[in-house]
Design a protein around this motif. Sequence first.
Motif, short mmCIF file in Angstrom:
data_model
loop_
_atom_site.label_atom_id
_atom_site.label_comp_id
_atom_site.label_asym_id
_atom_site.label_seq_id
_atom_site.Cartn_x
_atom_site.Cartn_y
_atom_site.Cartn_z
N GLU A 62 0.80 -1.22 0.00
CA GLU A 62 0.00 0.00 0.00
C GLU A 62 0.84 1.28 0.00
O GLU A 62 0.32 2.37 0.17
N THR A 109 2.89 2.13 -2.58
CA THR A 109 3.20 2.54 -3.96
C THR A 109 2.37 3.76 -4.35
O THR A 109 1.15 3.76 -4.20
N GLU A 145 0.13 6.37 -6.39
CA GLU A 145 -0.88 6.13 -7.41
C GLU A 145 -0.58 6.94 -8.66
O GLU A 145 -0.09 8.06 -8.59
N GLU A 146 -0.87 6.35 -9.81
CA GLU A 146 -0.68 7.06 -11.07
C GLU A 146 -1.65 8.24 -11.14
O GLU A 146 -2.74 8.20 -10.57
N ASN A 168 -5.63 6.94 -15.18
CA ASN A 168 -5.69 5.58 -15.70
C ASN A 168 -6.96 5.44 -16.53
O ASN A 168 -8.00 6.01 -16.19
N LYS A 184 -10.03 7.01 -14.49
CA LYS A 184 -9.65 7.37 -13.12
C LYS A 184 -8.66 8.52 -13.16
O LYS A 184 -7.61 8.43 -13.81
N SER A 196 -6.56 10.72 -10.55
CA SER A 196 -6.17 10.80 -9.14
C SER A 196 -5.72 12.19 -8.72
O SER A 196 -5.73 12.52 -7.54
N ASN A 246 -9.11 12.41 -5.34
CA ASN A 246 -8.34 13.32 -6.19
C ASN A 246 -8.07 14.59 -5.38
O ASN A 246 -8.99 15.32 -5.03
#
Length: 476
Positions: free
Chosen positions: A218, A220, A222-223, A226, A239, A241, A281
Amino acid sequence: MYIMTGRAQESLVYQPEQMQADLEKFKTALTKVHPGTYTHQTREEFNQMMNDLMFRTSKPMEAKAFYKIVLRLIANIHDGHTQAYTFGKLGSIINSQKRLPFQVYIRDARIFIVKDLSSLEIDEGSEILSIDGNLSNEIIFEILAHYSSDGESRSGMLHWLGGPYKSFYRIYPEIFGEQPTYNLVYRDYKTRKIIKTKIEAVSKEVYETRESKKYPSETTPEEAFNFEINEDENYAYLKISRFFKDGYDEPENTYPDFYKQCFKEISNRNIKNLIIDLRNNGGGKASNAAYLLQYFIDQPFTPAKGIVTLGDDKYFLEITGDTLNLNESFGLKLKKDNTFKITNYELLRDLMNYNPIEEYHYKGRLVVLINGGTSSAAGIAAGLLKEYTNADLVGTETYGYAGISNGVRQISIKGNHTETAIYLPLLHAEYTIDEHIQKRSVVPDHNISNSIHDILEDNDAILEFVLKKLLPTMYH
């Protein structure tokens, strides 16, 4: 300012004249610099609160207690871009406070443990009923008196208490007092029994070490965005973020190019259902939300009606002592009401005109997912999508405003006599959203949230509702 040394720990104490001088400094900044101090309170209400805080600081007070007074002052403005913080010796004391050893999820004024990092092995999903005799709903109410999100909404701040920035495990000791151990009463998730126990507070280092070992996947990042298409069920999932990919200085075409790829694929595959996910976001550039709107609108539109500030460089220099270079950066122009409007649209593209994009224009069903983590420019994006499209909004009320923002440029004002400070905005943007909902965060058409069972089982109840119940019945 002086330090009393005790057996437990040293204590920083402020004198009335120190605290009141800095409260006066913060009052000046909030009334002469902040463009939104009176959005949710009248001048009379603000002055009454200041008088009350002055009275409370008429006797010597521990520095940590004074910081809570500054937190309460800032929370009453209900602006997510306005914060209180500490520095110096007090900053070290606050930052080194030990944490509660768990991460929580809050729903319906109930507090659930979703990450247990204590040495007791408490079942995740267990419900905290009280801490040191403070009932869970009382705890939430007290925290909300010291921390707030945009507008009067509570759901945004409650969401953030479960996240990494305004975390419950850090804020509880700050508001209720740091203790080496806490009396915890909880309802066990598996047995449903009410259990009374003591838990040990843990340092930041111990907390992070336990978390990385127990939940290694958990951490990592987030991009930024996506995109995927499910041809079998005829929907696309977008998506987003955050509304910047790598930084605010990235090429202006980063998001427009990405959107073009998405809508080209939607068009080529004849996809009739689009889900835009704005949950969690944290915001960014509102212009990147405006570029997205171009694929839905039929008429040209300008996202922001106007962006203003209370003064120019000379005005702010006299108050803050800092040279801010606003005149040149933003092309300030004096208005009749003696505020200044922004005329340099290159830096703030929210003020530019956006035309419909005919190629790959989307006319299908649109669903937008929002929650308490939808903040700043993402709140504006949700507001604009609600205003200009046929979107159905699903989830929970956002952290960010629907139609105003104070997030473009901020400055810090430090206390001269205490190690407390405030972080406040200079610019105020008003967007082309109906005036009756501008000053509120965005409210979903379908209020859906995860249960604690969904959280533990990693089940997305909001997306599931859309796919199984909403899309099959929309427009029928």
